[in-house]
Design a protein around this motif. Structure first.
Motif, mmCIF file in Angstrom:
data_model
loop_
_atom_site.group_PDB
_atom_site.id
_atom_site.type_symbol
_atom_site.label_atom_id
_atom_site.label_comp_id
_atom_site.label_asym_id
_atom_site.label_seq_id
_atom_site.Cartn_x
_atom_site.Cartn_y
_atom_site.Cartn_z
ATOM 1 N N VAL A 151 0.834 -1.218 0.000
ATOM 2 C CA VAL A 151 0.000 0.000 0.000
ATOM 3 C C VAL A 151 0.861 1.259 0.000
ATOM 4 C CG1 VAL A 151 -1.669 1.343 1.314
ATOM 5 C CG2 VAL A 151 -2.031 -1.114 0.997
ATOM 6 N N PRO A 152 1.768 1.439 0.941
ATOM 7 C CA PRO A 152 2.610 2.645 0.871
ATOM 8 C C PRO A 152 3.596 2.614 -0.289
ATOM 9 C CG PRO A 152 3.322 1.226 2.669
ATOM 10 C CD PRO A 152 2.042 0.655 2.160
ATOM 11 N N GLN A 153 4.101 1.429 -0.650
ATOM 12 C CA GLN A 153 5.047 1.364 -1.754
ATOM 13 C C GLN A 153 4.382 1.689 -3.079
ATOM 14 O OE1 GLN A 153 7.150 -2.387 -1.843
ATOM 15 N NE2 GLN A 153 8.784 -1.590 -0.544
ATOM 16 N N LEU A 175 4.127 9.240 -11.968
ATOM 17 C CA LEU A 175 2.751 8.872 -12.288
ATOM 18 C C LEU A 175 1.837 9.119 -11.095
ATOM 19 C CD1 LEU A 175 3.566 5.448 -13.991
ATOM 20 C CD2 LEU A 175 2.751 7.506 -15.170
ATOM 21 N N PRO A 176 0.535 9.304 -11.325
ATOM 22 C CA PRO A 176 -0.423 9.393 -10.217
ATOM 23 C C PRO A 176 -0.406 8.111 -9.384
ATOM 24 C CG PRO A 176 -1.425 10.143 -12.261
ATOM 25 C CD PRO A 176 -0.108 9.539 -12.631
ATOM 26 N N PRO A 177 -0.783 8.161 -8.114
ATOM 27 C CA PRO A 177 -0.642 7.009 -7.217
ATOM 28 C C PRO A 177 -1.402 5.768 -7.656
ATOM 29 C CG PRO A 177 -1.949 8.750 -6.194
ATOM 30 C CD PRO A 177 -1.326 9.340 -7.414
ATOM 31 N N GLU A 178 -2.548 5.948 -8.320
ATOM 32 C CA GLU A 178 -3.329 4.762 -8.670
ATOM 33 C C GLU A 178 -2.584 3.844 -9.638
ATOM 34 O OE1 GLU A 178 -5.180 8.297 -11.017
ATOM 35 O OE2 GLU A 178 -4.431 7.864 -8.985
ATOM 36 N N TYR A 179 -1.650 4.397 -10.420
ATOM 37 C CA TYR A 179 -0.914 3.558 -11.365
ATOM 38 C C TYR A 179 0.090 2.648 -10.655
ATOM 39 C CZ TYR A 179 -3.161 6.058 -15.119
ATOM 40 O OH TYR A 179 -4.118 6.564 -15.973
ATOM 41 N N GLY A 180 0.510 3.039 -9.481
ATOM 42 C CA GLY A 180 1.320 2.135 -8.677
ATOM 43 C C GLY A 180 0.522 0.924 -8.241
ATOM 44 N N PHE A 181 -0.761 1.138 -7.935
ATOM 45 C CA PHE A 181 -1.632 0.024 -7.544
ATOM 46 C C PHE A 181 -2.043 -0.819 -8.746
ATOM 47 C CE2 PHE A 181 -2.754 3.210 -4.135
ATOM 48 C CZ PHE A 181 -1.947 2.612 -3.177
ATOM 49 N N PHE A 182 -2.301 -0.167 -9.894
ATOM 50 C CA PHE A 182 -2.625 -0.932 -11.097
ATOM 51 C C PHE A 182 -1.498 -1.918 -11.417
ATOM 52 C CE2 PHE A 182 -5.232 2.863 -12.924
ATOM 53 C CZ PHE A 182 -6.193 2.666 -11.945
ATOM 54 N N SER A 238 -7.072 12.497 -4.066
ATOM 55 C CA SER A 238 -7.889 11.283 -4.127
ATOM 56 C C SER A 238 -7.513 10.440 -5.334
ATOM 57 C CB SER A 238 -9.378 11.667 -4.215
ATOM 58 O OG SER A 238 -9.606 12.458 -5.372
ATOM 59 N N LEU A 239 -7.731 9.127 -5.199
ATOM 60 C CA LEU A 239 -7.485 8.214 -6.303
ATOM 61 C C LEU A 239 -8.570 8.374 -7.353
ATOM 62 C CD1 LEU A 239 -6.501 4.931 -4.396
ATOM 63 C CD2 LEU A 239 -4.989 6.699 -5.311
ATOM 64 N N ARG A 240 -8.142 8.381 -8.629
ATOM 65 C CA ARG A 240 -9.112 8.509 -9.713
ATOM 66 C C ARG A 240 -10.025 7.298 -9.744
ATOM 67 N NH1 ARG A 240 -9.162 6.667 -14.853
ATOM 68 N NH2 ARG A 240 -7.061 5.820 -14.591
ATOM 69 N N THR A 241 -9.456 6.141 -9.529
ATOM 70 C CA THR A 241 -10.210 4.897 -9.488
ATOM 71 C C THR A 241 -9.397 3.878 -8.715
ATOM 72 O OG1 THR A 241 -11.296 3.167 -10.802
ATOM 73 C CG2 THR A 241 -9.248 4.082 -11.664
ATOM 74 N N VAL A 242 -10.023 2.834 -8.253
ATOM 75 C CA VAL A 242 -9.320 1.809 -7.486
ATOM 76 C C VAL A 242 -8.861 0.673 -8.384
ATOM 77 C CG1 VAL A 242 -9.567 0.091 -5.673
ATOM 78 C CG2 VAL A 242 -10.530 2.372 -5.362
ATOM 79 N N LEU A 243 -9.737 0.207 -9.257
ATOM 80 C CA LEU A 243 -9.408 -0.896 -10.146
ATOM 81 C C LEU A 243 -9.237 -0.377 -11.569
ATOM 82 C CD1 LEU A 243 -11.862 -3.647 -8.853
ATOM 83 C CD2 LEU A 243 -9.452 -3.317 -8.262
#
Length: 611
Positions: free
Chosen positions: A56-58, A68-75, A253-258
């Protein structure tokens, strides 16, 4: 046994798997199904929860490094790890965004596109697509041995340089003041002085709080998710600073989660622009992944197939690019956490993805309050994890040349660029390799009578007596066109320095696939020995080398009776052909057969009767 205990997979299961070194091994094969027991799945689930607390933090931090925006790290941490785990070779390695790859992505794209812009994001996704194609092609072509081209020294120098660039690049967020890029070192130093004088104390306090909590938790309670706790502490510090009238910039805020399915925006111009960067990222990603897989396999005893690892990494990048992922690779931090938490099979990576997706739905609203300065603290801590000072100490002690490659790669990373530094390091490694292979060891040997088995040693270094008629030469290393010149020079030197030794015995070890050029050197030496009244004999134990010597014409040139399986058999065959008059007066007597031969070759004594 507790779920958190780190225990390698069962040995009996591993023995039933096909060794990775066999030629018939399929590049794509799922061989870990026998490991799917209830106990292993329980351990994998526990490891997945632990790894998610790190991801999550990474995810936020690595996306920031990549621009890149943070959500791309999660993608990049959702689908790619599953693909890499299913189709890769390692059962415990966890893939996804990494600090080094993220830094390389930013370095490759920031000179062409504005970081964070739609064009930059689209280029990062296309880059993942191209990286996947390169890696997949190399894997399917069974080019896994390319992972051996870049030595440990190259990776050490590159990761150190990347870590330093990451830390320097985060100073502007930690200080809350815009600064030049660290690649422009002179401008960065001048900007740093001004930034320190005009630093935002609130940003400095948030970063300091994040770092202090991360280090403190790691020392006090190592099993707690220190990254996540530190990010939470930094966020709390940012919220308090804002309420007290000292606002700090936040992630938003995140643009989207998935992620959504979307075909990468490929074009001829984009492919041409990113081709060189894609090759560099592909190479670094493969080296990083294979290195991690081998490090884990050294503890678990699992067989690692580099070809399958190439395929797994290639598919993860290729498939991930259709779901908003930028380039990924194996993650040392998350893999270490997962293995330490008890991961047994690739299901740990699959469970980790599911846990991350669930966590993002619950945590997404909270990211709006996460300060950029707190993310900078997490990034700095992650970057320090890349620094491997112990490796520099080991390189300095073991190999000055490897140490030189590491330092040159490090300096190139800082002054030239991440992608070019990899090319420079690999080129230096290849030059070192070529230098080694073009100069095989050629030494004069002799049996040492002081050892129980009369061991064959270097005659010059150990001051051992030699046979006056037979020179024994040991050759270690590949014999091919690149080594032919060095071999010819050494043989000519031996002929000049030992003119009274017409016979030669070559003891060959590891000559590899002998080619025509090297064979000509051996044939010429055989001709010279015959011209001096002697012969060239060759000893080799490997059937493949015996077959190759016959196939390429060397056996015919020296005679089949001059090819031997051992030194003992060769000496027994050579001694009868030596000059008996010289043997009768020889004082060296280095072979066991020498005393008998000398007595037999003396002229008969006359009787005292005079008859």
């Amino acid at each position: 046994m507790s779920p958190g205990s780190s225990v390698p997979p069962h040995r009996d299961v591993r023995r039933r798997t096909t060794p990775a070194s066999e030629d018939h091994v399929a590049v794509i094969r799922i061989d870990w199904r026998p490991l799917l027991t209830r106990d292993n799945l329980r351990r994998d689930a526990f490891a997945a929860l632990t790894t998610t607390s790190v991801m999550v933090p990474q995810g936020v931090a690595f996306a920031a490094i990549a621009g890149l925006p943070p959500e791309y790290g999660f993608f990049s941490a959702l689908l790619p790890p599953i693909v890499a785990a299913v189709f890769g070779s390692s059962w415990q390695m966890v893939s996804g965004p990494t600090a080094a790859i993220s830094a390389l992505v930013f370095s490759s794209l920031s000179g062409v596109f504005e970081p964070g812009s739609p064009q930059f994001i689209s280029a990062a996704i296309v880059l993942a697509f191209m990286v996947g194609v390169f890696q997949l092609a190399l894997g399917l072509a069974r080019m896994g041995q390319l992972a051996n081209l870049a030595s440990t020294s190259v990776l050490v120098g590159f990761t150190t340089g990347a870590a330093l660039l990451i830390v320097l690049g985060q100073l502007q967020f930690a200080l809350g003041v815009p600064m030049p890029r660290p690649q422009d070192f002179r401008a960065f130093l001048s900007g740093l002085m001004a930034a320190v004088r005009g630093a935002d104390l609130a940003a400095v306090a948030v970063t300091s709080t994040t770092l202090l909590f991360a280090v403190g938790i790691r020392l006090w309670r190592p099993r707690l998710p220190h990254y996540l706790v530190a990010l939470a502490a930094g966020t709390l510090a940012g919220v308090l600073a804002t309420r007290w009238g000292y606002p700090v910039d936040t992630v938003g805020s995140l643009r989207t989660v998935l992620p959504d399915f979307e075909i990468p925006a490929l074009s001829v111009d984009t492919i041409r622009t990113l081709a060189q960067a894609a090759l560099a990222v592909a190479l670094v990603g493969l080296l990083e992944a294979v290195s991690i897989a081998r490090a884990i396999a050294a503890k678990t005893g699992q067989n690692i197939d580099p070809n399958r690892e190439f395929v797994g990494q290639g598919l993860s990048n290729f498939v991930g690019s259709f779901f908003g992922s930028y380039p990924v690779s194996g993650s040392f931090t998350r893999t270490a956490v997962s293995v330490d938490a008890g991961a047994r099979t690739p299901m740990a990576a699959i469970f980790g993805t599911l846990a991350l997706a669930v966590a993002l739905f619950g945590l997404a609203p909270l990211f709006e309050d996460v300060p950029i300065a707190a993310v900078a603290g997490v990034i700095v801590l992650s970057a320090f994890g890349l620094l491997r000072f112990d490796e520099y100490h080991r390189l300095l002690k073991s190999s000055p040349s490897d140490m030189g490659i590491a330092v040159i790669t490090l300096v190139s990373t800082l002054l030239i660029g991440l992608e070019f530094a990899i090319y420079i390091g690999v080129l230096l490694s290849l030059m070192l390799f070529i230098r080694w292979t073009t100069k095989p060891y050629v030494g004069i040997g002799a049996p040492d009578p002081a050892t129980p088995g009369r061991i064959f040693r270097n005659a010059e270094a150990n001051q051992l007596p030699e046979c006056p008629q037979l020179v024994m030469v040991r050759i270690n290393g590949p014999l091919y066109f690149g080594a032919a010149g060095h071999l010819r020079e050494r043989l000519q030197q031996i002929e000049i320095t030992r003119p009274e030794q017409p016979h030669m015995l070559m003891v060959m070890r590891g000559i590899g696939d002998l080619d025509v050029t090297a064979a000509e050197v051996l044939e010429d030496e055989a001709a010279r020995r015959r011209a001096r009244g002697g012969r060239l004999h060759i000893t080799t134990r490997l059937p493949s080398e015996v077959e190759r010597l016959a196939q390429i014409g060397v056996t015919e040139a020296i005679g089949e009776d001059a090819l031997h399986e051992s030194k003992g058999a060769a000496i027994a065959a050579i001694l009868p052909s030596l000059d008996p008059s010289r043997c009768a007066t020889c004082t060296a007597r280095i072979f066991r057969e020498c005393p008998t031969r000398a007595i037999a070759s003396r002229p008969p004594r006359l009787s005292g009767t005079g008859t």
